[in-house]
Design a protein around this motif. Structure first.
Motif, PDB file in Angstrom:
ATOM      1  N   MET A 137       0.813  -1.211   0.000  1.00  0.00           N
ATOM      2  CA  MET A 137       0.000   0.000   0.000  1.00  0.00           C
ATOM      3  C   MET A 137       0.851   1.268   0.000  1.00  0.00           C
ATOM      4  O   MET A 137       0.449   2.289  -0.575  1.00  0.00           O
ATOM      5  N   THR A 138       2.005   1.242   0.653  1.00  0.00           N
ATOM      6  CA  THR A 138       2.799   2.468   0.745  1.00  0.00           C
ATOM      7  C   THR A 138       3.383   2.879  -0.602  1.00  0.00           C
ATOM      8  O   THR A 138       3.313   4.061  -0.963  1.00  0.00           O
ATOM      9  N   PRO A 139       3.962   1.970  -1.411  1.00  0.00           N
ATOM     10  CA  PRO A 139       4.288   2.373  -2.782  1.00  0.00           C
ATOM     11  C   PRO A 139       3.056   2.818  -3.573  1.00  0.00           C
ATOM     12  O   PRO A 139       3.133   3.723  -4.406  1.00  0.00           O
ATOM     13  N   GLY A 140       1.905   2.188  -3.309  1.00  0.00           N
ATOM     14  CA  GLY A 140       0.666   2.640  -3.946  1.00  0.00           C
ATOM     15  C   GLY A 140       0.330   4.064  -3.557  1.00  0.00           C
ATOM     16  O   GLY A 140      -0.082   4.880  -4.393  1.00  0.00           O
ATOM     17  N   ALA A 145       5.195 -13.132  13.016  1.00  0.00           N
ATOM     18  CA  ALA A 145       4.294 -12.816  11.903  1.00  0.00           C
ATOM     19  C   ALA A 145       3.437 -11.606  12.251  1.00  0.00           C
ATOM     20  O   ALA A 145       3.204 -10.722  11.417  1.00  0.00           O
ATOM     21  N   PHE A 146       2.961 -11.558  13.494  1.00  0.00           N
ATOM     22  CA  PHE A 146       2.171 -10.413  13.956  1.00  0.00           C
ATOM     23  C   PHE A 146       3.025  -9.157  13.982  1.00  0.00           C
ATOM     24  O   PHE A 146       2.549  -8.067  13.639  1.00  0.00           O
ATOM     25  N   VAL A 147       4.289  -9.287  14.380  1.00  0.00           N
ATOM     26  CA  VAL A 147       5.220  -8.155  14.363  1.00  0.00           C
ATOM     27  C   VAL A 147       5.291  -7.560  12.959  1.00  0.00           C
ATOM     28  O   VAL A 147       5.197  -6.343  12.766  1.00  0.00           O
ATOM     29  N   GLY A 148       5.462  -8.417  11.961  1.00  0.00           N
ATOM     30  CA  GLY A 148       5.567  -7.946  10.587  1.00  0.00           C
ATOM     31  C   GLY A 148       4.289  -7.284  10.101  1.00  0.00           C
ATOM     32  O   GLY A 148       4.326  -6.241   9.444  1.00  0.00           O
ATOM     33  N   PHE A 149       3.153  -7.883  10.428  1.00  0.00           N
ATOM     34  CA  PHE A 149       1.875  -7.322  10.005  1.00  0.00           C
ATOM     35  C   PHE A 149       1.669  -5.920  10.583  1.00  0.00           C
ATOM     36  O   PHE A 149       1.321  -4.978   9.869  1.00  0.00           O
ATOM     37  N   GLN A 150       1.911  -5.774  11.870  1.00  0.00           N
ATOM     38  CA  GLN A 150       1.697  -4.480  12.514  1.00  0.00           C
ATOM     39  C   GLN A 150       2.724  -3.432  12.077  1.00  0.00           C
ATOM     40  O   GLN A 150       2.427  -2.239  12.084  1.00  0.00           O
ATOM     41  N   ALA A 151       3.909  -3.868  11.677  1.00  0.00           N
ATOM     42  CA  ALA A 151       4.914  -2.918  11.177  1.00  0.00           C
ATOM     43  C   ALA A 151       4.398  -2.163   9.966  1.00  0.00           C
ATOM     44  O   ALA A 151       4.630  -0.956   9.811  1.00  0.00           O
ATOM     45  N   THR A 152       3.680  -2.858   9.102  1.00  0.00           N
ATOM     46  CA  THR A 152       3.191  -2.226   7.878  1.00  0.00           C
ATOM     47  C   THR A 152       2.140  -1.163   8.181  1.00  0.00           C
ATOM     48  O   THR A 152       2.002  -0.190   7.433  1.00  0.00           O
ATOM     49  N   PHE A 153       1.401  -1.315   9.270  1.00  0.00           N
ATOM     50  CA  PHE A 153       0.434  -0.305   9.684  1.00  0.00           C
ATOM     51  C   PHE A 153       1.151   0.971  10.110  1.00  0.00           C
ATOM     52  O   PHE A 153       0.731   2.086   9.780  1.00  0.00           O
ATOM     53  N   ALA A 154       2.221   0.812  10.882  1.00  0.00           N
ATOM     54  CA  ALA A 154       2.989   1.971  11.327  1.00  0.00           C
ATOM     55  C   ALA A 154       3.556   2.732  10.132  1.00  0.00           C
ATOM     56  O   ALA A 154       3.529   3.972  10.088  1.00  0.00           O
ATOM     57  N   ILE A 155       4.054   2.003   9.146  1.00  0.00           N
ATOM     58  CA  ILE A 155       4.661   2.625   7.970  1.00  0.00           C
ATOM     59  C   ILE A 155       3.636   3.444   7.189  1.00  0.00           C
ATOM     60  O   ILE A 155       3.863   4.612   6.857  1.00  0.00           O
ATOM     61  N   ILE A 156       2.480   2.854   6.869  1.00  0.00           N
ATOM     62  CA  ILE A 156       1.502   3.558   6.046  1.00  0.00           C
ATOM     63  C   ILE A 156       0.917   4.760   6.779  1.00  0.00           C
ATOM     64  O   ILE A 156       0.623   5.797   6.167  1.00  0.00           O
ATOM     65  N   THR A 157       0.788   4.670   8.102  1.00  0.00           N
ATOM     66  CA  THR A 157       0.239   5.801   8.863  1.00  0.00           C
ATOM     67  C   THR A 157       1.137   7.017   8.743  1.00  0.00           C
ATOM     68  O   THR A 157       0.665   8.142   8.504  1.00  0.00           O
ATOM     69  N   VAL A 158       2.434   6.825   8.902  1.00  0.00           N
ATOM     70  CA  VAL A 158       3.370   7.940   8.770  1.00  0.00           C
ATOM     71  C   VAL A 158       3.355   8.486   7.349  1.00  0.00           C
ATOM     72  O   VAL A 158       3.315   9.708   7.137  1.00  0.00           O
ATOM     73  N   ALA A 159       3.365   7.608   6.367  1.00  0.00           N
ATOM     74  CA  ALA A 159       3.384   8.047   4.978  1.00  0.00           C
ATOM     75  C   ALA A 159       2.155   8.888   4.632  1.00  0.00           C
ATOM     76  O   ALA A 159       2.242   9.846   3.856  1.00  0.00           O
ATOM     77  N   LEU A 160       1.004   8.547   5.193  1.00  0.00           N
ATOM     78  CA  LEU A 160      -0.222   9.299   4.904  1.00  0.00           C
ATOM     79  C   LEU A 160      -0.084  10.778   5.238  1.00  0.00           C
ATOM     80  O   LEU A 160      -0.616  11.638   4.537  1.00  0.00           O
ATOM     81  N   PHE A 184       8.683   6.519   0.611  1.00  0.00           N
ATOM     82  CA  PHE A 184       9.752   5.529   0.716  1.00  0.00           C
ATOM     83  C   PHE A 184      10.631   5.795   1.931  1.00  0.00           C
ATOM     84  O   PHE A 184      11.164   4.849   2.536  1.00  0.00           O
ATOM     85  N   GLY A 185      10.779   7.061   2.296  1.00  0.00           N
ATOM     86  CA  GLY A 185      11.506   7.376   3.517  1.00  0.00           C
ATOM     87  C   GLY A 185      10.809   6.814   4.734  1.00  0.00           C
ATOM     88  O   GLY A 185      11.449   6.335   5.687  1.00  0.00           O
ATOM     89  N   ALA A 186       9.471   6.849   4.721  1.00  0.00           N
ATOM     90  CA  ALA A 186       8.702   6.281   5.837  1.00  0.00           C
ATOM     91  C   ALA A 186       8.924   4.778   5.941  1.00  0.00           C
ATOM     92  O   ALA A 186       9.056   4.229   7.041  1.00  0.00           O
ATOM     93  N   ILE A 187       8.966   4.085   4.791  1.00  0.00           N
ATOM     94  CA  ILE A 187       9.217   2.644   4.821  1.00  0.00           C
ATOM     95  C   ILE A 187      10.560   2.359   5.497  1.00  0.00           C
ATOM     96  O   ILE A 187      10.666   1.499   6.381  1.00  0.00           O
ATOM     97  N   ALA A 188      11.580   3.104   5.093  1.00  0.00           N
ATOM     98  CA  ALA A 188      12.925   2.850   5.600  1.00  0.00           C
ATOM     99  C   ALA A 188      13.030   3.148   7.092  1.00  0.00           C
ATOM    100  O   ALA A 188      13.473   2.297   7.882  1.00  0.00           O
TER     101      ALA A 188
END
Length: 424
Positions: free
Chosen positions: A20-23, A109-124, A45-49
């Motif tokens: 979603m973040t590249p999207g 697995a839960f760690v990885g899933f929740q990491a993506t939420f943190a990334i997209i929130t900042v990017a927004l 992309f900075g947010a992802i990193a």
């Protein structure tokens, strides 16, 4: 025994959410002017990193302190606490090495899933300050904000062991408060700190690449199935309900948005369709597992209408939210969160005859809005007054891609060496 099916489900959903973040980068990149597209996409992309690293180092330890057994928690549990055993994911790493895990999926697995939420929130958040922000200042803001705002708020919402909202009985299945109200409030704060773009006026800044916008919206919608259905953590009936609502609500929101566009401006636009889809996705996020699909369609349609009107608030109130983070994410997030007070299965007003659920939803929405706005404003103001958050006026007018990143989004021709060649 470890449930390998659910483990695969969670990991695949995590990959969808990360996509979603590249999207979002394409969605936002198409909305800005051509000479700012690199800057806009780099903020995502900075947010992802940055957030990806911080989440592993200590973000999970804050957001999910007191989550499971064997914790070493310090702080105010339920508000802001940290599990020292999870710094650097030490405890999750030890579990991952175990040969036998009796769970639906490993905590990693839960760690990885929740990491993506943190990334997209900042990017927004970055969409609110498009065309005028320094990349370095943005990265500093992102690191501080995610630490003191997102990680604690994620604990309130997603930590079902001890989070405040779980204790209160707030319904927020996939992050209407933690992601969208949180990001929208921070975006409003930064828009006020940085001020208006040069030449800010209705119709003055047009999207340079609507196909990018449509592509980005399509990727976001695709990834959002992971966002919402994946929040169940299991491939079951609730995940299926969330999936169907994630289809129906944004589809209805497109219709609602385009209807208002046609009535207001005489034309239904591609950017309006993309924006309507995102508005519906935002609104259904907290509600996707608590509404029948019929109520989900109504929510989506109304969200499209409400958000289409809301994006004009910046012109009436005088703040420059460049890409409508406030009008779509803050307003859509609030609308979806409060809607549950009326239509949530079993507890909503029409089912229970009580305003209790609505009160809980309203308190949760207000708490996140105020907390995020105040801290984002303080952080952004401090950066602006020290190293500066906004680029120079001349760089903004010329387009900040070259000034900030030394690159151009579009090289339409190559300069050729015109030196005469001698002929023998």
């Amino acid at each position: 025994m470890l449930d390998q099916g659910n483990t695969a489900f969670v990991l695949i959903m995590a990959a969808l959410v990360l996509f979603m973040t590249p999207g979002l980068a394409f969605f936002y990149g198409g909305l800005v002017k051509a000479k700012s597209v690199i800057s806009m996409m780099m903020m995502s992309f900075g947010a992802i990193a940055l957030v990806g690293v911080l989440w592993v180092l200590y973000g999970y330890a804050i957001a999910f302190a007191n989550h499971g057994a064997g914790t070493n928690v310090a702080g105010i549990v339920g508000f802001f606490s940290i599990d020292w055993n999870q710094i650097g994911l030490g405890q999750a790493f030890e579990e991952a090495k175990a040969s036998t895990i009796n769970a639906a999926y490993p905590s990693m697995a839960f760690v990885g899933f929740q990491a993506t939420f943190a990334i997209i929130t900042v990017a927004l958040i970055s969409g609110a300050i498009a065309d005028r922000a320094k990349f370095g200042a943005w990265m500093i803001f992102a690191g501080v904000w995610v630490t003191v705002v997102y990680f604690p708020v994620a604990s309130w919402v997603f930590n079902l062991t001890s989070g405040m909202f779980a204790t209160w009985g707030v319904i927020d299945f996939a992050g209407g408060t933690a992601v969208h109200i949180n990001a929208g409030a921070a975006g409003l704060a930064l828009a006020l700190v940085l001020g208006k773009r040069v030449g800010f006026a209705k119709g003055a800044h047009k999207p340079h690449n609507p196909p990018f916008v449509l592509l980005g919206a399509a990727i976001l919608w695709f990834g959002w199935f992971g966002f919402n259905a994946g929040s169940e953590g299991a491939a079951d009936g609730i995940a299926a309900l969330a999936w169907v609502n994630t289809l129906a609500a944004p589809a209805a929101a497109i219709l609602g948005w385009l209807l208002i566009e046609k009535l207001k401006d005489g034309k239904a636009t591609s950017v309006g369709a993309a924006s309507g889809a995102v508005a519906g996705l935002v609104a259904i996020t907290p509600a996707c597992a608590a509404l029948t699909p019929g109520w989900g369609i109504l929510l989506g349609f109304l969200a499209g209408v409400v958000c289409c009107f809301a994006i004009d608030l910046k012109y009436k109130l005088g703040f420059d939210d460049s890409l409508d983070v406030v009008g779509v994410h803050l307003v859509g997030g609030i609308f979806g969160t409060l809607y549950l007070g009326f239509f949530a299965d079993d507890t909503g007003l029409i089912y229970s005859g009580s305003f209790e659920q609505l009160g809980k939803q309203a308190v949760a929405a207000l708490a996140v809005l105020v907390y995020s706005f105040v801290l984002a404003f303080v952080i952004g103001f401090a950066i602006e007054k020290t190293i500066g958050f906004r680029v120079k006026t001349e760089d903004e007018v010329a387009g900040i891609d070259t000034a900030v990143h030394g690159e151009e989004g579009y090289v339409l021709y190559e300069e050729r060496d015109e030196t005469p060649v001698s002929v023998r």
